[in-house]
Design a protein around this motif. Structure first.
Motif, short mmCIF file in Angstrom:
data_model
loop_
_atom_site.label_atom_id
_atom_site.label_comp_id
_atom_site.label_asym_id
_atom_site.label_seq_id
_atom_site.Cartn_x
_atom_site.Cartn_y
_atom_site.Cartn_z
N UNK A 128 8.85 3.51 1.91
CA UNK A 128 9.63 3.19 0.99
C UNK A 128 9.22 4.25 0.43
N UNK A 129 9.51 4.78 -0.56
CA UNK A 129 10.04 5.29 -1.91
C UNK A 129 9.47 4.87 -3.76
N UNK A 130 7.99 5.36 -3.90
CA UNK A 130 7.79 4.84 -5.30
C UNK A 130 7.73 5.88 -6.57
N UNK A 183 0.05 2.51 5.86
CA UNK A 183 1.17 2.33 4.76
C UNK A 183 2.25 1.69 4.28
N UNK A 184 2.55 1.57 3.19
CA UNK A 184 4.58 0.08 3.10
C UNK A 184 5.15 1.36 2.58
N UNK A 185 4.49 3.13 1.52
CA UNK A 185 5.69 4.00 1.79
C UNK A 185 4.07 5.00 0.37
N UNK A 205 0.89 -1.07 -0.25
CA UNK A 205 -0.15 0.23 -0.33
C UNK A 205 0.81 1.62 -0.41
N UNK A 206 0.75 2.74 -0.72
CA UNK A 206 1.07 3.83 -0.85
C UNK A 206 0.16 4.50 -1.13
#
Length: 725
Positions: free
Chosen positions: A574-576, A554-556, A531-532
């Protein structure tokens, strides 16, 4: 506090107009890699000559190489940047943050300014630029004053104060790219935002320049920017005429020097919409120029029709060649030229049938233009002392630098050298921009010096000193560029951007809220993948801080702006890296520290092939966002707002685009293409954007194009097949 007035130089004439009217620095482009490709721009030889003059009078020169750089262009870009730096420029302006970081690594002494195209708008983005070795950030025009203060405490800051405003948030416009095939990110914008549109909302249905913004002119508000800590004040206008550059520079030079600026001259050289103070101070009533597109000029008088003649009632005097724009009820109805003087004003010649009460605005003022471009060249005052003594070499000191003649002075037999002769000779400065000021001319004994020897001494002094203060050339180092190796891996993952992740089947879900102030938990509770949370390219520090407690589930973060790199590092998420990063080359891929990366949607499939790393995605289907609007296109008519999320925007060809409204600390808007995107992508991860779609169940996992084609009656392959210019 020391400040810098920075002016545009689209060509040589504009460069001299800027320098001679008081600019502390100028910025210009090369023939390649310039975000204003239609400006005259400069060859290396022209740049070198200009550098000599500018540096001799204490003016800095910055070179803009601020375009999106594709993989095939990286080596040429790096070589050009290093070549320009070796010539002696004072800084290079770059859009690609990661390419800039790499350039700094191979040439540590280089001075880099991060272009406004990079979209720096908050403290996180500023810190990232500083950490990557940039010396200055040129802020997005939309940056709030409160944010400017924070950024100015982190890194040297440059802010626009005058000139054209882009409708879209800096660096995120794809309107020209997808509608006309010419990328604004590559300096070839065709300005579709300056066309007429209608919006399906009460009061906005009539076609007008709905997306065209007035020109920026902060005027006396520059004092607020000085207090905020801004160092450099930038005038936009590399496509504007030298007269405009001269007028704008003179206006702000006067304001910075504590005098009254001449805005009248600026208006007469270029004025779109009678100006706005800009979004740093909040959206004002004149922000959108919906009635008039292009140069409106300055009010000259009202039209009175007498015996078929168009008389402009005015106390001013005009002359042949002066041109006017005619407005009726605030809208342009035609133009005209000066014909002859008459009682109470002058007669205008116009092809249009003008009416009583029409307003005439002067757009070309011949006498003013002559005055503006005939300004005397700027000169440097130099202090000169000299000593002439029999039996010694002639000695001249200019600003502390000593120069000597070639031959020992002899005893004069008849006519000795005089002080007046020396002063008269050195008052002739030849081609050099000097104004001599004489301190002490000492003549000991009856010295003899021929006129030719004195001339030769003068030339030696002036040429030597000019070369010393104007030449700042640096060692030209050879670049051994080796393209970073990207391990080609066919990423099979799917990622989806949507408003509700429940029921969505994908590896990665990116929640894009309608309201960032709402509770997100219910919209992600049934999603089983990573999930972002979606963050747009423009987000303030306060808005970011308000999310801190909401991202635990959220994961990122999926971020459209560079600031996401620093934000995710700080928050341990995390970065998307989203489409807005405009990743277009392997250098950027090697420099970015992201868990997932989206390649630029302006790249074709053949262009992304060498960039398909194991964590790479490509926008494959769904909505095609072409602009981010950080202002209200409805002129902030909040009391009458119908608070819809989606609005239809129609162009002159009756094509329907979509405006999506969302809420952060205020309403913001996105514009989507008139056709959805559907393209074949078997090279890397597939990113689906369903920002405006309410029902997406069943669309995501279906790789059958027919399913999407049934959903989207109008669709395009985007740039997947054909490269963008």
């Amino acid at each position: 506090m020391k400040t810098e007035l920075l002016a545009p130089a689209g060509g040589v004439e504009s460069a001299y107009a800027a320098i001679n009217n008081g600019a502390d620095a100028i910025y210009l482009g090369l023939k390649d890699f310039s975000a204003r490709s239609s400006a005259q721009n400069f060859e290396y030889e022209e740049l070198l000559k200009l550098l000599g003059y500018a540096h001799s009078v204490g003016v800095k020169v910055f070179v803009a190489m601020n375009t999106l750089v594709k993989q095939s262009e990286v080596e040429g870009f790096l070589n050009s940047a290093c070549k320009v730096w070796s010539l002696g420029v004072d800084a290079i302006i770059i859009q690609d943050l990661f390419l800039g970081k790499y350039l700094k690594e191979i040439r540590p002494d280089i001075v880099l300014h991060l272009s406004t195209q990079a979209g720096t708008c908050n403290a996180f983005g500023a810190r990232l630029a500083k950490n990557f070795g940039f010396d200055r950030v040129i802020l997005a025009r939309e940056t709030k004053l409160s944010e400017i203060k924070k950024i100015a405490n982190i890194i040297e800051t440059e802010v626009f104060i005058q000139g054209a405003l882009c409708t879209c948030f800096s660096g995120q416009c794809y309107f020209s790219s997808f509608v006309g095939g010419n990328s604004g990110n590559r300096g070839k914008c065709k300005q579709p935002c300056r066309k007429k549109y209608s919006i399906m909302r009460k009061g906005f249905e009539e076609k007008s320049y709905k997306l065209s913004l007035s020109d920026l002119s902060v005027g006396e508000k520059i004092e607020d920017l000085i207090k905020a800590g801004v160092y450099s004040f930038k005038i936009e206008g590399r496509l504007r005429r030298p007269e405009y550059v001269a007028a704008a520079v003179y206006h702000y030079r006067s304001l910075l020097d504590g005098k009254n600026g001449d805005l009248s001259a600026v208006k007469r050289t270029f004025n779109r919409g009678n100006y706005t103070k800009g979004l740093a101070f909040g959206q004002d009533k004149s922000f959108i120029s919906s009635a008039v597109q292009g140069h409106i000029g300055e009010f000259a008088g009202r039209i009175k029709v007498v015996s078929g003649k168009f008389i402009c009632e005015s106390n001013e005097r005009f002359e042949n060649g002066d041109c006017f724009k005619i407005l009726r009820d605030g809208k342009e109805v035609g133009g005209g030229v000066y014909y002859s003087p008459c009682k109470g004003g002058f007669i205008i010649s116009s092809k249009e049938r003008l009416k009583n009460g029409d307003k005439a605005f002067i757009t070309t003022d011949i006498s003013l233009n002559k005055k503006l471009i005939n300004t005397e060249n700027k000169v440097k005052e130099v202090e000169i002392s000299a000593e002439f003594e029999v039996g010694k070499l002639p000695k001249v000191v200019i600003c502390g630098e000593e120069y000597f003649g070639e031959d020992v002075l002899l005893q004069a037999s008849s006519r000795p050298l005089t002080k007046d002769e020396v002063i008269k000779n050195f008052n002739k400065t030849d081609i050099y921009p000097f104004k001599p000021k004489f301190s002490q001319i000492k003549i000991v004994g009856d010295s003899f010096l021929t006129a030719s020897s004195l001339n030769a001494l003068r030339r030696k002094v002036y040429s030597g000193y000019f070369n010393k203060i104007s030449t700042q050339g640096r060692e030209e180092k050879e670049i051994n560029y080796i393209s970073p190796t990207i391990k080609a891996v066919n990423n099979k993952k799917t990622a989806v951007i949507c408003q509700n992740l429940n029921g969505v089947l994908a590896d990665i879900g990116v929640l894009k809220p309608f309201d960032y102030n709402a509770d997100f938990s219910q919209a992600i509770k049934d999603f089983s993948g990573e999930k972002f949370l979606y963050l747009p390219a423009y987000f303030t520090s306060e808005e970011i801080e308000a999310l801190k407690d909401k991202i635990q589930d959220f994961d990122g973060l999926y971020c459209e702006g560079y600031f996401g790199v620093e934000l995710c590092r700080a928050w341990g998420k995390k970065l998307f890296a989203g489409v807005g990063f405009n990743i277009a080359n392997s250098v950027a891929l090697s420099q970015i520290n992201a868990d997932y990366i989206t390649l630029s949607k302006e790249l074709s499939l053949s262009e992304i092939k060498p960039l398909c790393a194991e964590n790479a995605f490509y926008l494959t289907a769904g909505d095609l966002k072409i602009m981010d609007l950080i202002y209200c296109p409805f002129e902030k008519s909040c009391k009458n707002c119908d608070k819809k999320q989606i609005y239809e925007l129609f162009d002159e060809n009756n094509r329907c685009f979509y405006i999506n409204r969302y809420l952060a600390s205020e309403c913001r808007f996105e514009v989507y293409n008139c056709a959805n995107l559907i393209c074949e992508n078997d090279l890397c991860g597939k990113l689906f954007d369903f920002s405006t779609q309410q029902d997406i169940n069943g669309l995501i996992l279906s790789e059958k194009q027919a399913t999407l084609k049934e959903k989207f009656t109008k669709y395009t392959k985007g740039h997947s097949q054909n490269t963008v210019l």
